[in-house]
Design an enzyme around this catalytic site. Structure first.
Site, PDB file in Angstrom:
ATOM      1  N   GLU A 666       0.851  -1.187   0.000  1.00  0.00           N
ATOM      2  CA  GLU A 666       0.000   0.000   0.000  1.00  0.00           C
ATOM      3  C   GLU A 666       0.891   1.242   0.000  1.00  0.00           C
ATOM      4  OE1 GLU A 666      -2.630   0.456   3.474  1.00  0.00           O
ATOM      5  OE2 GLU A 666      -1.940   2.527   3.397  1.00  0.00           O
ATOM      6  N   HIS A 695      -9.468   2.148  -0.398  1.00  0.00           N
ATOM      7  CA  HIS A 695     -10.338   2.502   0.722  1.00  0.00           C
ATOM      8  C   HIS A 695     -11.283   3.642   0.370  1.00  0.00           C
ATOM      9  CE1 HIS A 695      -6.940   0.422   2.648  1.00  0.00           C
ATOM     10  NE2 HIS A 695      -7.915  -0.144   3.304  1.00  0.00           N
TER      11      HIS A 695
END
Ligand code: GLN
Ligand code: ZN
Length: 757
Positions: A666, A695
């Site tokens: 990430e 997200h």
């Protein structure tokens, strides 16, 4: 007489009543009064479970998060939430989750991060040079009055000033510790308010004391507690989750009336605590508040009885930490294997355990002979159970030698063999594994679980989903495909369910954050893999496409870190057993012709100990276990891993040591900041820095992705870069995923034409 108390109780309710009430309120389906009514009922039930204790914990209940509660009590609302004229509770939820009921009220939510080494997430307090504080004691005072009206003896629980500052974040270049004097004024006022309500003891939580403290923080302790030293009420300073070590010398100097320590982790420190804190109350956390096992009551008593003689009235008995981190009630479990069930204790049962210990200390073991005998029986059944101890597993572990964790050749040699087989373009594109878990998938699974759908019908439904996701990926033009994980409910539970040595509760929920709860599987015995777990699915997926299909597994460290694990052997031993099971799966996938295998280690970082001095030891066994799982394959097989966090500068050399061919991580939210790690450390293998923040519902543009990849190419040679999202796409919808991946593939194509080497 020793006293008994508790540090905090789970607030979700035994059937997650709080979650349903919160979500119903947020969706506008029920009123604030209804939410508050449920909250009040849960508090009452919780206190009733603690009624035989000398005090009940008050203020541990929260409608979202105890740290956010503290911020509101201290009047430290973020600037963006200050000029809100609506309801106070709605404003609280706005900070917690971006909005309460009305979408028009949206603001950006406070950041969330893990509470010490638990899986609970708190809302990070925000500070800047202009931060001011103003006491708002309404919530906690109301709960004190409520507890008293119900006939309980309240001991308020608050987070201490030093921990509060330490776990918060400066939003500018100021130093949050400069705020300490102003902050202490408000804490002092709060203690005054407690005194006015005739509170005798207040529990002030300072778990930061189990970490390595800077000189500045050490000083802050002295300043804080001399300021809070009022004669009007007594302070029990509470520490937990670890050992105090040299911080004990700071504590010993503080003008406090008592100290709680975690006597599970810190049993070895108890003698020096007693000698350095002489004359003060010592609260010993003797029942583990972090696991789900019954305590060894006789064992505890053998150790505690002589201490009790020494301490007399100054001994308090408690769980090691708040019971927030364990499920509520074992009595709800109707389906758990009865043998395993007899070994367990959830929050309510743990309260019972401290009552029995206190009764034995105060009135002699004979007084609780039945309880002790029962406990003894459960413990010996667990110690001798053939389901816990499997000699075949021990024999297999004994065979492991250092070669098991090593690839046969180095990365360059492997790459030379993999390239012609995989035949990938530069900047290859892939995804992290899961595709949207649609309503159809979830409903098929729940029908299958309830028996409405046969196994073969369920499998057929899942195969359809796999085919659908493969068609999508082919038309998007992705290079390395995934099967989409439709058949998996959860990346750990899915494997746990197929391994021997795991049990699953029905209601063993633990709060993760806000209304989110997790139900960690229970690793109780030696681990074996009765049969292949993923091979049929991946083989099927590969048969549907001529592109390379990536096999998808969860790694041993992540399975370990997201489970309740055994307390009868070190974590490292359980991890090594999991590694062997995953290794067998990896080798079976390879045998089935799968050329790329990804082993996710999303939670590797979460297992880092609180003290940096212990990091290396953890990394050694954790990385060692991963390598055993991953590295038995031939040079031709490409191993990937995936990690979900951007801060890995401090563990990069251990990550490189895993020697995976490719790592995906990430990075997009940090704008590739993570890649700073590569300034000083030349990461040797291939890497896919995430370019799509999964997200967020936002669709990343092609330009944005290109600019992120160009930043990455400044640090890592372009021929070793992959293009992929930050994480799995399970929580997104296809309507978001398809355009985002379209842009991602287009960006990769542009990069191929622009960057040559
Ligand atoms: N393979 C998993 C997925 O794609 C990884 C999830 C995770 O890293 N948390 O969902
Ligand atoms: Zn991830």
């Amino acid at each position: 007489m020793a006293k008994v108390h508790n540090l905090g109780f789970p607030r979700i309710g035994s059937m997650r009543e709080l979650k349903f009430a919160q979500e119903s309120y947020w969706s506008g389906k029920s009123s604030k009064e209804e939410l508050l009514k449920v909250a009040g009922e849960i508090r009452k039930i919780n206190w009733n479970h603690q009624k035989s204790l000398d005090w009940v914990a008050v203020g541990d209940f929260s409608l979202y998060d105890q740290v956010l509660d503290m911020s509101f009590t201290l009047g430290n609302t973020p600037q963006r939430a200050r000029d809100y004229f609506g309801d106070e509770l709605d404003n609280y939820f706005r900070v917690a989750r971006g909005r309460s009921v009305d979408p028009k009220d949206a603001i950006s939510a406070a950041e969330m991060t893990k509470w010490f080494d638990t899986n609970y997430h708190y809302m990070v307090p925000e500070f800047d040079a202009t931060t001011t504080f103003k006491l708002n004691p309404t919530r906690v005072v109301a709960q004190i009055i409520e507890a008293k009206n119900l006939g309980f003896n309240p001991k308020p629980v608050i987070i201490g000033p030093v921990t509060y500052l330490a776990i918060g974040k400066e939003k500018d270049n100021s130093n949050k510790l400069d705020l300490l004097p102003k902050l202490l004024d408000v804490y002092a006022e709060l203690l005054e308010v407690f005194a006015e309500h005739k509170i005798e003891w207040v529990q002030i939580d300072e778990p930061i004391l189990v970490t390595e403290l800077s000189g500045e923080l050490k000083k802050a302790f002295e300043v804080s507690y001399s300021k809070l030293n009022t004669s009007k009420l007594k302070i029990l300073l509470a520490t937990y989750f670890g050992t105090l070590e040299d911080n004990l010398d700071i504590i010993a100097k503080l003008p406090i009336a008592g100290l709680h320590i975690d006597a599970i982790n810190g049993r070895g420190e108890v003698d020096s605590v007693i000698s350095k804190m002489s004359g003060k109350v010592i609260s010993l956390g003797v029942v583990n508040g972090r696991n789900i096992w019954k305590s060894d009551l006789n064992g505890i008593l053998d150790w505690l009885e002589p201490i009790a003689k020494k301490l007399g009235d100054n001994l308090w008995i408690a769980p090691s930490c708040s019971l927030l981190h364990v499920p509520v009630d074992l009595a709800s479990e109707k389906k758990l294997d009865t043998e395993v069930l007899s070994w367990l204790a959830f929050a309510i049962q743990k309260i019972k355990e401290i009552e029995v210990i206190a009764a034995a200390i105060n009135f002699g073991r004979a007084k609780v002979a039945d309880e002790l005998a029962q406990n003894q029986k459960s413990l010996s059944s667990r110690r001798s159970s053939a389901r816990v101890h499997n000699p075949a597993v021990q024999a297999e572990l004994a065979k492991v030698d250092s070669n098991w964790g090593k690839r046969k050749s180095n990365y360059q040699q492997r790459q030379a063999k993999q390239d012609p087989i995989l035949n990938l373009p530069k900047f290859p594109t892939t995804t992290i594994g899961s595709f949207p878990q649609t309503a159809d998938i979830r409903s098929a699974r729940s029908k299958y679980k309830s028996g409405e759908l046969t196994e073969s019908a369920y499998q057929e439904a899942m195969r359809k989903e796999i085919v659908f996701s493969i068609k999508e990926q082919e038309s998007l033009g992705l290079d390395v495909l995934v099967h989409g994980e439709a058949e998996r409910n959860d990346m750990v539970e899915y494997f746990g369910e197929q391994l021997e040595g795991y049990a699953f509760s029905q209601f063993g929920w633990v709060q993760s954050y806000g209304s989110r709860c997790v139900k960690p599987p229970i690793l109780f015995g030696d681990i074996t893999r009765p049969k292949a777990m993923t091979v049929e699915w991946i083989k099927f997926a590969q048969s549907q496409t001529s592109k390379v299909m990536k096999g998808m597994l969860t790694g041993p460290v992540t399975i370990l870190n997201w489970s309740f694990v055994r307390d009868d052997q070190p974590r490292s031993a359980s991890c090594a057993q999991l590694a062997l099971a995953i290794r067998e799966e990896v080798l079976d996938l390879e045998k089935a012709g799968i050329k790329v295998i990804q082993i996710d280690e999303a939670a590797l970082r979460e297992g880092l100990p609180l003290r940096k001095s212990q990091w290396q030891e953890y990394l050694d066994w954790a990385v060692g276990a991963f390598k055993i799982a991953a590295n038995g394959v031939s040079d031709q097989t490409q191993i990937h891993t995936h990690m979900c966090y951007s801060e890995f500068n401090d563990i990069i050399s251990s990550i490189a040591d895993m020697d995976t061919d490719v790592i995906t991580i990430e990075t997009s939210r940090s704008d590739m900041e993570l890649l700073d790690a590569f300034d000083n450390f030349k990461y040797p293998n291939e890497i896919g820095p995430g370019v799509y923040d999964i997200h967020s519902p936002n669709i990343p543009t092609q330009d944005h992705i290109i600019s992120l990849m160009k930043k990455a190419a400044q640090k890592i040679p372009a021929e070793r870069l992959w293009v992929n999202p930050d994480c799995g796409l399970k929580t997104r919808q296809w309507s978001e995923v398809t355009p985002a991946l379209t842009n991602m593939v287009a960006a990769a194509k542009t990069l191929r034409s622009q960057i040559s080497n």
